[in-house]
Design a protein around this motif. Structure first.
Motif, PDB file in Angstrom:
ATOM      1  N   GLY A  42       0.819  -1.200   0.000  1.00  0.00           N
ATOM      2  CA  GLY A  42       0.000   0.000   0.000  1.00  0.00           C
ATOM      3  C   GLY A  42       0.857   1.255   0.000  1.00  0.00           C
ATOM      4  O   GLY A  42       2.028   1.205   0.374  1.00  0.00           O
ATOM      5  N   PRO A  43       0.303   2.397  -0.408  1.00  0.00           N
ATOM      6  CA  PRO A  43       1.057   3.655  -0.379  1.00  0.00           C
ATOM      7  C   PRO A  43       1.452   4.024   1.055  1.00  0.00           C
ATOM      8  O   PRO A  43       0.715   3.750   2.007  1.00  0.00           O
ATOM      9  CB  PRO A  43       0.070   4.675  -0.952  1.00  0.00           C
ATOM     10  CG  PRO A  43      -0.908   3.871  -1.745  1.00  0.00           C
ATOM     11  CD  PRO A  43      -1.031   2.573  -1.012  1.00  0.00           C
ATOM     12  N   GLY A 103      -3.364  11.872  -7.658  1.00  0.00           N
ATOM     13  CA  GLY A 103      -2.930  11.791  -9.043  1.00  0.00           C
ATOM     14  C   GLY A 103      -2.722  10.330  -9.412  1.00  0.00           C
ATOM     15  O   GLY A 103      -2.785   9.440  -8.549  1.00  0.00           O
ATOM     16  N   LYS A 104      -2.478  10.075 -10.693  1.00  0.00           N
ATOM     17  CA  LYS A 104      -2.289   8.691 -11.137  1.00  0.00           C
ATOM     18  C   LYS A 104      -0.876   8.184 -10.875  1.00  0.00           C
ATOM     19  O   LYS A 104      -0.607   6.993 -10.979  1.00  0.00           O
ATOM     20  CB  LYS A 104      -2.652   8.539 -12.610  1.00  0.00           C
ATOM     21  CG  LYS A 104      -4.141   8.683 -12.869  1.00  0.00           C
ATOM     22  CD  LYS A 104      -4.500   8.348 -14.298  1.00  0.00           C
ATOM     23  CE  LYS A 104      -5.997   8.459 -14.495  1.00  0.00           C
ATOM     24  NZ  LYS A 104      -6.408   8.137 -15.867  1.00  0.00           N
TER      25      LYS A 104
ATOM     26  N   PHE B  33     -11.534   4.290   4.497  1.00  0.00           N
ATOM     27  CA  PHE B  33     -11.761   4.343   3.056  1.00  0.00           C
ATOM     28  C   PHE B  33     -11.459   2.985   2.414  1.00  0.00           C
ATOM     29  O   PHE B  33     -10.547   2.280   2.846  1.00  0.00           O
ATOM     30  CB  PHE B  33     -10.822   5.374   2.399  1.00  0.00           C
ATOM     31  CG  PHE B  33     -10.868   6.733   3.021  1.00  0.00           C
ATOM     32  CD1 PHE B  33     -10.074   7.037   4.118  1.00  0.00           C
ATOM     33  CD2 PHE B  33     -11.689   7.724   2.506  1.00  0.00           C
ATOM     34  CE1 PHE B  33     -10.099   8.294   4.705  1.00  0.00           C
ATOM     35  CE2 PHE B  33     -11.726   8.986   3.078  1.00  0.00           C
ATOM     36  CZ  PHE B  33     -10.935   9.259   4.182  1.00  0.00           C
ATOM     37  N   TYR B  35     -10.466   1.680  -1.500  1.00  0.00           N
ATOM     38  CA  TYR B  35     -10.120   2.015  -2.881  1.00  0.00           C
ATOM     39  C   TYR B  35      -9.863   0.720  -3.659  1.00  0.00           C
ATOM     40  O   TYR B  35      -9.506  -0.310  -3.090  1.00  0.00           O
ATOM     41  CB  TYR B  35      -8.811   2.802  -2.944  1.00  0.00           C
ATOM     42  CG  TYR B  35      -8.775   4.141  -2.265  1.00  0.00           C
ATOM     43  CD1 TYR B  35      -8.418   4.258  -0.917  1.00  0.00           C
ATOM     44  CD2 TYR B  35      -9.057   5.306  -2.986  1.00  0.00           C
ATOM     45  CE1 TYR B  35      -8.354   5.508  -0.306  1.00  0.00           C
ATOM     46  CE2 TYR B  35      -8.990   6.555  -2.377  1.00  0.00           C
ATOM     47  CZ  TYR B  35      -8.634   6.638  -1.042  1.00  0.00           C
ATOM     48  OH  TYR B  35      -8.569   7.865  -0.438  1.00  0.00           O
ATOM     49  N   GLN B  37      -7.364  -0.276  -7.105  1.00  0.00           N
ATOM     50  CA  GLN B  37      -6.279   0.285  -7.904  1.00  0.00           C
ATOM     51  C   GLN B  37      -6.038  -0.617  -9.103  1.00  0.00           C
ATOM     52  O   GLN B  37      -5.766  -1.811  -8.938  1.00  0.00           O
ATOM     53  CB  GLN B  37      -4.996   0.384  -7.070  1.00  0.00           C
ATOM     54  CG  GLN B  37      -3.860   1.089  -7.774  1.00  0.00           C
ATOM     55  CD  GLN B  37      -2.655   1.234  -6.860  1.00  0.00           C
ATOM     56  OE1 GLN B  37      -2.378   0.376  -6.037  1.00  0.00           O
ATOM     57  NE2 GLN B  37      -1.945   2.353  -7.007  1.00  0.00           N
ATOM     58  N   GLY B  42      -5.311   4.471 -11.724  1.00  0.00           N
ATOM     59  CA  GLY B  42      -5.001   5.076 -10.432  1.00  0.00           C
ATOM     60  C   GLY B  42      -5.854   4.518  -9.307  1.00  0.00           C
ATOM     61  O   GLY B  42      -6.479   3.456  -9.421  1.00  0.00           O
ATOM     62  N   LEU B  43      -5.880   5.259  -8.229  1.00  0.00           N
ATOM     63  CA  LEU B  43      -6.695   4.887  -7.065  1.00  0.00           C
ATOM     64  C   LEU B  43      -8.113   5.414  -7.264  1.00  0.00           C
ATOM     65  O   LEU B  43      -8.302   6.597  -7.509  1.00  0.00           O
ATOM     66  CB  LEU B  43      -6.112   5.516  -5.791  1.00  0.00           C
ATOM     67  CG  LEU B  43      -4.887   4.871  -5.182  1.00  0.00           C
ATOM     68  CD1 LEU B  43      -4.297   5.779  -4.120  1.00  0.00           C
ATOM     69  CD2 LEU B  43      -5.226   3.528  -4.604  1.00  0.00           C
ATOM     70  N   LEU B  45     -11.935   5.630  -5.463  1.00  0.00           N
ATOM     71  CA  LEU B  45     -12.613   5.498  -4.181  1.00  0.00           C
ATOM     72  C   LEU B  45     -13.933   4.755  -4.351  1.00  0.00           C
ATOM     73  O   LEU B  45     -14.784   5.164  -5.140  1.00  0.00           O
ATOM     74  CB  LEU B  45     -12.847   6.891  -3.587  1.00  0.00           C
ATOM     75  CG  LEU B  45     -13.491   6.966  -2.209  1.00  0.00           C
ATOM     76  CD1 LEU B  45     -12.611   6.304  -1.165  1.00  0.00           C
ATOM     77  CD2 LEU B  45     -13.759   8.425  -1.851  1.00  0.00           C
ATOM     78  N   PHE B  48     -16.510   5.275   1.628  1.00  0.00           N
ATOM     79  CA  PHE B  48     -15.816   5.790   2.782  1.00  0.00           C
ATOM     80  C   PHE B  48     -16.786   5.948   3.946  1.00  0.00           C
ATOM     81  O   PHE B  48     -18.007   5.890   3.770  1.00  0.00           O
ATOM     82  CB  PHE B  48     -15.086   7.101   2.467  1.00  0.00           C
ATOM     83  CG  PHE B  48     -15.974   8.203   1.947  1.00  0.00           C
ATOM     84  CD1 PHE B  48     -16.271   8.296   0.592  1.00  0.00           C
ATOM     85  CD2 PHE B  48     -16.480   9.178   2.803  1.00  0.00           C
ATOM     86  CE1 PHE B  48     -17.066   9.325   0.102  1.00  0.00           C
ATOM     87  CE2 PHE B  48     -17.270  10.208   2.319  1.00  0.00           C
ATOM     88  CZ  PHE B  48     -17.568  10.282   0.970  1.00  0.00           C
ATOM     89  N   MET B  88      -6.589  -4.766  -7.227  1.00  0.00           N
ATOM     90  CA  MET B  88      -5.929  -4.575  -5.925  1.00  0.00           C
ATOM     91  C   MET B  88      -6.857  -3.690  -5.097  1.00  0.00           C
ATOM     92  O   MET B  88      -7.237  -2.592  -5.543  1.00  0.00           O
ATOM     93  CB  MET B  88      -4.583  -3.884  -6.128  1.00  0.00           C
ATOM     94  CG  MET B  88      -3.898  -3.487  -4.844  1.00  0.00           C
ATOM     95  SD  MET B  88      -3.239  -4.890  -3.943  1.00  0.00           S
ATOM     96  CE  MET B  88      -1.638  -4.258  -3.459  1.00  0.00           C
ATOM     97  N   LEU B  90      -7.396  -1.574  -1.619  1.00  0.00           N
ATOM     98  CA  LEU B  90      -6.635  -0.903  -0.577  1.00  0.00           C
ATOM     99  C   LEU B  90      -7.573  -0.231   0.418  1.00  0.00           C
ATOM    100  O   LEU B  90      -8.495   0.479   0.028  1.00  0.00           O
ATOM    101  CB  LEU B  90      -5.716   0.154  -1.191  1.00  0.00           C
ATOM    102  CG  LEU B  90      -4.545  -0.394  -1.992  1.00  0.00           C
ATOM    103  CD1 LEU B  90      -3.999   0.664  -2.940  1.00  0.00           C
ATOM    104  CD2 LEU B  90      -3.441  -0.887  -1.072  1.00  0.00           C
ATOM    105  N   PHE B 106      -2.416   3.534   4.793  1.00  0.00           N
ATOM    106  CA  PHE B 106      -2.942   2.443   3.992  1.00  0.00           C
ATOM    107  C   PHE B 106      -2.546   1.073   4.546  1.00  0.00           C
ATOM    108  O   PHE B 106      -1.469   0.913   5.139  1.00  0.00           O
ATOM    109  CB  PHE B 106      -2.410   2.529   2.552  1.00  0.00           C
ATOM    110  CG  PHE B 106      -3.054   3.621   1.744  1.00  0.00           C
ATOM    111  CD1 PHE B 106      -2.610   4.921   1.839  1.00  0.00           C
ATOM    112  CD2 PHE B 106      -4.097   3.331   0.880  1.00  0.00           C
ATOM    113  CE1 PHE B 106      -3.200   5.935   1.090  1.00  0.00           C
ATOM    114  CE2 PHE B 106      -4.692   4.332   0.115  1.00  0.00           C
ATOM    115  CZ  PHE B 106      -4.242   5.635   0.237  1.00  0.00           C
ATOM    116  N   GLY B 107      -3.419   0.124   4.316  1.00  0.00           N
ATOM    117  CA  GLY B 107      -3.070  -1.262   4.538  1.00  0.00           C
ATOM    118  C   GLY B 107      -2.215  -1.786   3.395  1.00  0.00           C
ATOM    119  O   GLY B 107      -1.976  -1.077   2.412  1.00  0.00           O
TER     120      GLY B 107
END
Lengths: 112, 115
Positions: A42-43, A103-104, B33, B35, B37, B42-43, B45, B48, B88, B90, B106-107
């Motif tokens: 994860g980020p 952002g991406k 939250f 998400y 991916q 991108g991420l 949502l 939430f 994925m 998250l 994040f997890g």
């Protein structure tokens, strides 16, 4: 409409090189965050910048917030393979109680 | 250290199955939250929650539901898994107070494959 533009989308460099990635928008941010996401994880939050013109350093990483608070950059000096990952910038969605707009990302690959 | 854990790192399910993804955070965060991916997208949502028993739709809620019965736990449910939900997933959490900048933690993610 993409509110945050990150560039470049992909970057592949050799170990030891320097690089800069960018995060741009037409909107003004009250603050902006940078995250790094390693492959399969994860980020992870790296830094939050708040003041226009602010510069923050995290070892070999230098983060800059634009004077007008519409853009930010991340510079990595002497990149290492451990810097490989997806670099994401994000700002708070002002109409919410804590949602972020991401952002991406820039996908960085540092080859030994 | 903030810790966000997700119930599985990898999951393989069949089309039509009901899938539960669980997320637990240990920092007393108000916000949680979910998400997904995907490459090039991108991420995004899904849902939430700002409080217990409260939920709000994100950008792509179709085919998903959520549950938040306790502050530390936020579950994502795929009512009837489909192949286009291979992704994925998250989970993240954050404070809600004005003194924070709403940084999200994040997890490690769950890589879900639906066959």
């Amino acid at each position: 409409t993409q509110l945050l533009e990150q560039s470049p989308q992909f970057l592949s460099i050799q170990e030891g090189e320097n690089l800069t990635v960018y995060c741009n928008s037409s909107s003004v941010f009250s603050s902006l965050q940078w995250y790094r996401q390693e492959p399969g994880e994860g980020p992870v939050l790296l830094v939050t910048v708040v003041t226009g013109g602010e510069v923050k350093k995290l070892k070999r990483l230098t983060f800059q917030f634009g004077d007008a608070r519409k853009d930010s950059s991340l510079h990595i000096t002497a990149a290492q393979p451990g810097d490989t990952g997806l670099y994401l910038c994000a700002f708070r969605d002002g109409g919410s109680q804590g949602n972020l707009i991401f952002g991406k990302g820039t996908k960085l690959s540092v080859k030994p | 250290d903030v810790k966000v854990t997700q119930s599985s790192r990898y999951l393989v399910k069949r089309t039509g199955e009901k899938v539960f993804l669980e997320c637990v955070q240990d920092m007393d965060h108000e916000n949680m939250f979910w998400y997904r991916q995907d490459p090039g997208l991108g991420l995004r949502l899904i849902y939430f929650s700002y409080d217990v028993k409260m939920k709000e739709k994100g950008d792509i809620p179709e085919g998903y539901s959520v549950s938040r019965e306790k502050k530390e736990r936020f579950s994502l449910i795929l009512e009837s898994a489909s192949t286009n939900q291979t992704s994925m997933y998250l989970c993240a959490s954050s404070f809600q107070s004005g003194s924070s900048f709403y940084e999200q933690y994040f997890g490690p993610g769950t890589r879900l494959t639906v066959t």
